[in-house]
Design an enzyme around this catalytic site. Structure first.
Site, mmCIF file in Angstrom:
data_model
loop_
_atom_site.group_PDB
_atom_site.id
_atom_site.type_symbol
_atom_site.label_atom_id
_atom_site.label_comp_id
_atom_site.label_asym_id
_atom_site.label_seq_id
_atom_site.Cartn_x
_atom_site.Cartn_y
_atom_site.Cartn_z
ATOM 1 N N GLU A 50 6.282 0.201 5.248
ATOM 2 C CA GLU A 50 7.655 -0.240 4.977
ATOM 3 C C GLU A 50 8.514 1.009 4.869
ATOM 4 O O GLU A 50 8.271 1.855 4.000
ATOM 5 C CB GLU A 50 7.769 -1.040 3.668
ATOM 6 C CG GLU A 50 7.345 -2.485 3.771
ATOM 7 C CD GLU A 50 7.673 -3.280 2.512
ATOM 8 O OE1 GLU A 50 8.757 -3.059 1.919
ATOM 9 O OE2 GLU A 50 6.839 -4.110 2.126
ATOM 10 N N GLU A 106 2.349 -3.852 -2.544
ATOM 11 C CA GLU A 106 3.092 -3.308 -3.695
ATOM 12 C C GLU A 106 2.566 -3.832 -5.035
ATOM 13 O O GLU A 106 3.336 -4.274 -5.889
ATOM 14 C CB GLU A 106 4.583 -3.608 -3.545
ATOM 15 C CG GLU A 106 5.225 -2.861 -2.395
ATOM 16 C CD GLU A 106 6.738 -3.026 -2.323
ATOM 17 O OE1 GLU A 106 7.309 -3.811 -3.109
ATOM 18 O OE2 GLU A 106 7.360 -2.346 -1.483
#
Length: 503
Positions: A292, A173
């Site tokens: 995720e 991320e």
């Protein structure tokens, strides 16, 4: 009664299903590691501190690959802290989650756990505070046979044979302002390119995943994917997707349409990756790693994300899942399976306690959350070729989505065993649907098993005291005549029908 018809043909295949889509995620966050998979002194713990009750539930859940060690934790993590004698490992502040990390569980402990859990490891390297040098050393420690500084260090720690870890995530991320050492797309793309290059020089057989957007709602979404891949296209095999589903409206029909959003997300990122390939006149196809994903919106306050005083393994984002969450998870699994030509890996986040399908009490029992069941059933039954299904179904509409199909389904054929297994979700809120599936060219079949996940209360949960409040119930009313299978799907139900070759 409402009716839905599905037609599939043995020869109309989307893709063989990569078993890595049934992955999960273990991060050094909250009670996922400490008090989750690892709790020395627990009544069920073995000599290594692995909770056997969690281990048995993990095996039942059926993950094939597990991502580690983060997550946001990754961007400040020094892997060297988690290897070697435990009494010499440093205790650190974890800035990502405001916690104290003891490093009593690290790389080699995780590999030991993976071996007893019979899962493949998916490791990640820190591209926040560190970079290519750390990554190549870490890979050398894990995968090189011996005769070098880092590989011999592993051997001195009691691991003579290399861990042979083949799937690696290059950061996490990196577009997020919450990330330690956030990067622009160009900065990160260059780091991913150079990190991937030196990692492949150490071990040319690895697979590498670059960071995609942290969410489809990020302001830099799409431009991020394009710019990152434009820089590291030659060195990576995957681009990651992260998606968490929210029920902000408290309306099940609107909640259901997050599944359509996921499908759009997958197709958009695949198209962007192909545009980067087209620019190069390249036949290479970047695959997608949805590493995720889960429902997450209830345990989402600042107090759920961080506790004062730098505690060790505090309770963080311990989402309590209900029946409607299980329906969403089932729909997401169907969507991933039906995009099997591009989605080649996925990780439900996380495995235990922290937005996990498994919940534990520290020092006490472990139990299955509601979302455990669709994942476990899909992992067990979805094997082989994903068939292209033509679905004719009643529809529903919301403010944001028109003509959404009430019935979603994946049909998977295992050519080796002859099994044809059906995962079906009825999203109609009040009506039972009579399902008819035409199974063309698949031979004479019989129903082996059938079950439904249904509850009269969408908010019903499983708990320590009521562990099976929401759980699948077997059914015996599914029939096959010739090439046609018939079943009735209750409103708001997840259904699994397994068939095999008839004698």
């Amino acid at each position: 009664m409402l009716r839905s018809r599905i037609i599939v043909d043995r020869d109309f295949i989307i893709s063989p299903l990569d078993r890595r889509v049934f992955g999960t995620f273990v991060e050094h966050m909250g009670r996922c590691v400490y008090g989750g998979i690892y709790e020395p002194g627990h009544p069920t713990a073995d000599k290594r501190g692995f909770r056997q009750d969690v281990l048995e539930l993990t095996k039942e859940l059926g993950p094939t690959i597990v991502r580690y060690p983060g997550g946001n934790f990754l961007s400040g993590y020094n892997w060297e802290d988690g290897v070697g004698p435990k009494d010499k490992r440093p205790t650190r502040l974890d800035l990502a989650w405001g916690s104290t990390e003891t490093n009593q569980f690290g790389t080699n402990e995780f590999m030991d756990w993976c071996r007893v859990a019979n899962v493949e490891p998916m490791f990640a390297v820190n591209t926040g505070t560190r970079g290519a040098d750390e990554a190549r050393n870490f890979l050398e420690y894990c995968n090189h046979p011996g005769g070098t500084y880092w590989s011999d260090l592993r051997r001195s720690h009691g691991y003579e044979k290399p861990h042979d870890i083949k799937f690696w995530c290059v950061g996490n991320e990196m577009d997020g302002p919450w990330q330690i050492c956030r990067k622009t797309a160009t900065e990160y793309g260059r780091i991913a390119q150079e990190t991937g290059k030196v990692m492949r020089w150490v071990d040319p057989d690895i697979k590498l995943a670059a960071c995609g957007s942290s969410a489809r709602t990020m302001p830099t979404y799409a431009a991020w994917e394009h710019d990152v891949l434009d820089n590291c296209f030659n060195e990576v095999d995957f681009i990651s997707l992260h998606q968490y589903f929210r029920n902000d409206s408290n309306d099940i029909q609107t909640f259901f349409t997050v599944i359509e959003d996921l499908d759009s997300f997958i197709k958009e990122v695949a198209a962007i990756a192909d545009a980067v390939a087209a620019k190069r006149r390249s036949s290479k196809r970047i695959m997608l790693s949805l590493d995720e994903w889960n429902v997450w919106y209830k345990a989402h306050t600042p107090e759920d994300l961080r506790k004062p005083g730098w505690p060790q393994a505090p309770k963080l984002i311990e989402e309590i899942y209900n029946f409607e969450d299980a329906l969403i998870v089932g729909g997401a699994l169907i969507t991933m399976i039906n995009n099997a030509d591009r989605v080649k890996a996925a990780c439900i986040a996380q495995l235990v306690n922290v937005i996990g399908p498994i919940m534990t009490e520290t020092g006490g029992p472990a139990w299955r959350q509601t979302i455990f069941h669709p994942f476990s059933q899909a992992s067990r039954h979805a094997r082989g070729n994903v068939l292209r299904a033509k679905i004719d179904s009643p529809t529903f509409s919301t403010k944001t989505h028109a003509d959404a199909s009430c019935v979603l389904a994946s049909i998977v054929h295992d050519p080796d065993s002859g099994e044809v297994n059906i995962l079906a979700l009825n999203r109609h809120t009040t009506e039972e649907i009579e399902l008819e599936v035409e199974l063309r060219g698949l031979g004479k079949l019989k129903v082996v098993s059938a079950s439904e996940l249904h509850h009269k209360d969408l908010k019903a949960i499983n708990s320590k005291d009521k562990r099976d409040e929401v759980s699948p119930a077997s059914r015996s009313d599914v029939t096959i005549s010739g090439e046609t299978l018939k079943a009735k799907l209750k409103p708001l139900s997840w259904n699994v029908i397994a068939t095999g070759a008839a004698s």
